[in-house]
Design a protein around this motif. Structure first.
Motif, short mmCIF file in Angstrom:
data_model
loop_
_atom_site.label_atom_id
_atom_site.label_comp_id
_atom_site.label_asym_id
_atom_site.label_seq_id
_atom_site.Cartn_x
_atom_site.Cartn_y
_atom_site.Cartn_z
N THR A 35 0.83 -1.22 0.00
CA THR A 35 0.00 0.00 0.00
C THR A 35 0.85 1.26 0.00
OG1 THR A 35 -0.13 0.23 2.42
CG2 THR A 35 -1.76 -1.22 1.35
N GLY A 36 2.13 1.12 0.35
CA GLY A 36 3.01 2.28 0.47
C GLY A 36 2.97 2.91 1.84
N LYS A 37 2.16 2.36 2.75
CA LYS A 37 2.02 2.90 4.10
C LYS A 37 2.67 2.03 5.16
CE LYS A 37 -2.40 5.02 2.82
NZ LYS A 37 -3.86 5.08 3.09
N GLY A 38 3.12 0.84 4.76
CA GLY A 38 3.73 -0.08 5.71
C GLY A 38 5.24 0.04 5.75
N MET A 39 5.86 -0.74 6.64
CA MET A 39 7.30 -0.72 6.75
C MET A 39 7.94 -1.28 5.49
SD MET A 39 8.42 -1.69 10.64
CE MET A 39 7.73 -3.34 10.60
N ALA A 51 12.31 15.89 15.05
CA ALA A 51 13.44 15.68 15.96
C ALA A 51 14.16 14.35 15.71
CB ALA A 51 12.95 15.72 17.41
N GLY A 52 13.73 13.60 14.69
CA GLY A 52 14.43 12.38 14.32
C GLY A 52 13.92 11.13 15.01
N ALA A 53 12.64 11.09 15.33
CA ALA A 53 12.09 9.95 16.07
C ALA A 53 12.13 8.65 15.28
CB ALA A 53 10.65 10.25 16.50
N PHE A 54 12.06 8.74 13.95
CA PHE A 54 11.94 7.55 13.12
C PHE A 54 13.02 7.52 12.05
CE2 PHE A 54 7.70 9.11 14.34
CZ PHE A 54 7.28 8.07 15.15
N PRO A 55 13.48 6.31 11.69
CA PRO A 55 14.43 6.20 10.57
C PRO A 55 13.81 6.74 9.27
CG PRO A 55 14.29 4.14 11.79
CD PRO A 55 13.16 5.00 12.28
N GLU A 56 14.61 7.38 8.45
CA GLU A 56 14.09 7.99 7.22
C GLU A 56 13.56 6.95 6.25
OE1 GLU A 56 16.95 10.55 5.47
OE2 GLU A 56 16.95 11.98 7.15
N ASP A 57 14.11 5.74 6.26
CA ASP A 57 13.70 4.71 5.31
C ASP A 57 12.75 3.69 5.90
OD1 ASP A 57 15.50 3.54 7.04
OD2 ASP A 57 16.63 2.49 5.48
N LEU A 58 12.05 4.06 6.97
CA LEU A 58 11.20 3.10 7.68
C LEU A 58 10.02 2.65 6.85
CD1 LEU A 58 10.49 1.60 10.33
CD2 LEU A 58 9.26 3.67 11.04
#
Length: 288
Positions: A190-194, A277-284
């Motif tokens: 879907t493009g919304k998952g990991m 603030a960088g909470a998540f990896p950019e490629d998640l």
């Protein structure tokens, strides 16, 4: 008393609150706190952090309640993690991690703001209508005490709402006939998952498992040769989310349209601040 909500209002609210709960699992503060308990493996840390509310359970219970984790991965760490630290010690370390993480990502002014206190009240009010039956992860977390600090109470309420929806989502997955890896692969499509590398790295599946699941989805006409969802695949994912919405409607109907709108607004604000603030990896998130 229930109040009619706009379509998908509960889902939008969930999507604003749930990711802030998830900052825990990407936080360097978790590594520090759990290393101090004696953990040396990141998978063990994260499995313990999420399952501790269930008690000193083994791989079978976690496979059932997490749904999309490979039992082989779970069996490598559970129940052995409880020899390193008790569930009570893990829950205490988890709350210390959340405190440090939210203070770092949101800043002291936001953590102590009237808006945070308001969000905590609204989110906790929504949880009053959550139900325990057939919802093991929600019910286990609902037995835990509500933290006193507003930012921790907000995170706790977001966790209850996350697990309440999640437990219902598992029932919906069974209804539409998606097994653990098919559920992951179709969500990613879907493009919304990991992204696949994050799924495989965290859930314990191998590339061969992923490819076999995509072949099964193609065989059902849900996934095209290009890896994109077909019209039938998109319809199935829509049906899945709609069923989940129906199973998760009660807390948001209880809060009411105005309360849901305000909680969504506040939650999105906190989430944007955390993400910047960088909470998540950019490629998640992504298909690649």
């Amino acid at each position: 008393m229930t109040t009619a909500l706009p379509p998908r209002a509960g889902r939008r609210c969930h999507n604003a609150l749930n990711p802030l709960h998830s900052t825990l699992y990407f936080s360097p503060d978790l590594d520090r706190e759990f290393s101090a308990l004696g953990f040396t493996d990141q998978s063990a840390m994260r499995l313990a952090a999420r399952s501790a509310a269930l008690g000193a359970v083994g791989a079978g219970t976690v496979a059932a309640t997490f749904y999309n984790y490979n039992h082989e991965l779970l069996a490598r760490h559970l129940p052995a993690v409880w020899d390193t630290a008790s569930p009570a010690d893990v829950l205490d370390a988890r709350l210390r991690t959340v405190d440090a993480t939210l203070r770092r990502l949101l800043g002291e002014d936001t953590v102590s703001s009237p808006e945070m206190a308001e969000a905590a009240v609204l989110a906790l009010r929504a949880t009053e209508a959550c139900t325990r039956h057939a919802r093991p992860l929600y019910s286990a977390h609902a037995d835990l005490p509500v933290p006193e600090a507003p930012h921790l109470a907000y995170w706790y309420a977001a966790t209850l709402l996350r697990e309440h929806r999640g437990d219902g989502h598992l029932a919906a997955l069974l209804t539409v006939g998606l097994d653990p890896v098919e559920a992951l692969a179709s969500h990613t499509a879907t493009g919304k998952g990991m992204a696949p590398r994050w799924v495989l790295g965290s859930r314990g599946w191998k590339r061969a498992d992923w490819e076999a699941a995509t072949e099964r989805l193609r065989g059902r006409g849900l996934l095209g040769a290009d890896g994109e969802l077909t019209e039938a695949g998109t319809a199935l994912r829509d049906e899945l989310e709609q069923q989940t919405d129906r199973l998760d409607a009660a807390p948001y109907e209880h809060l009411g349209a105005a309360g849901v709108e305000r909680l969504t607004e506040l939650g999105r604000g906190f989430l944007v601040t955390a993400a910047v603030a960088g909470a998540f990896p950019e490629d998640l998130v992504g298909k690649g």
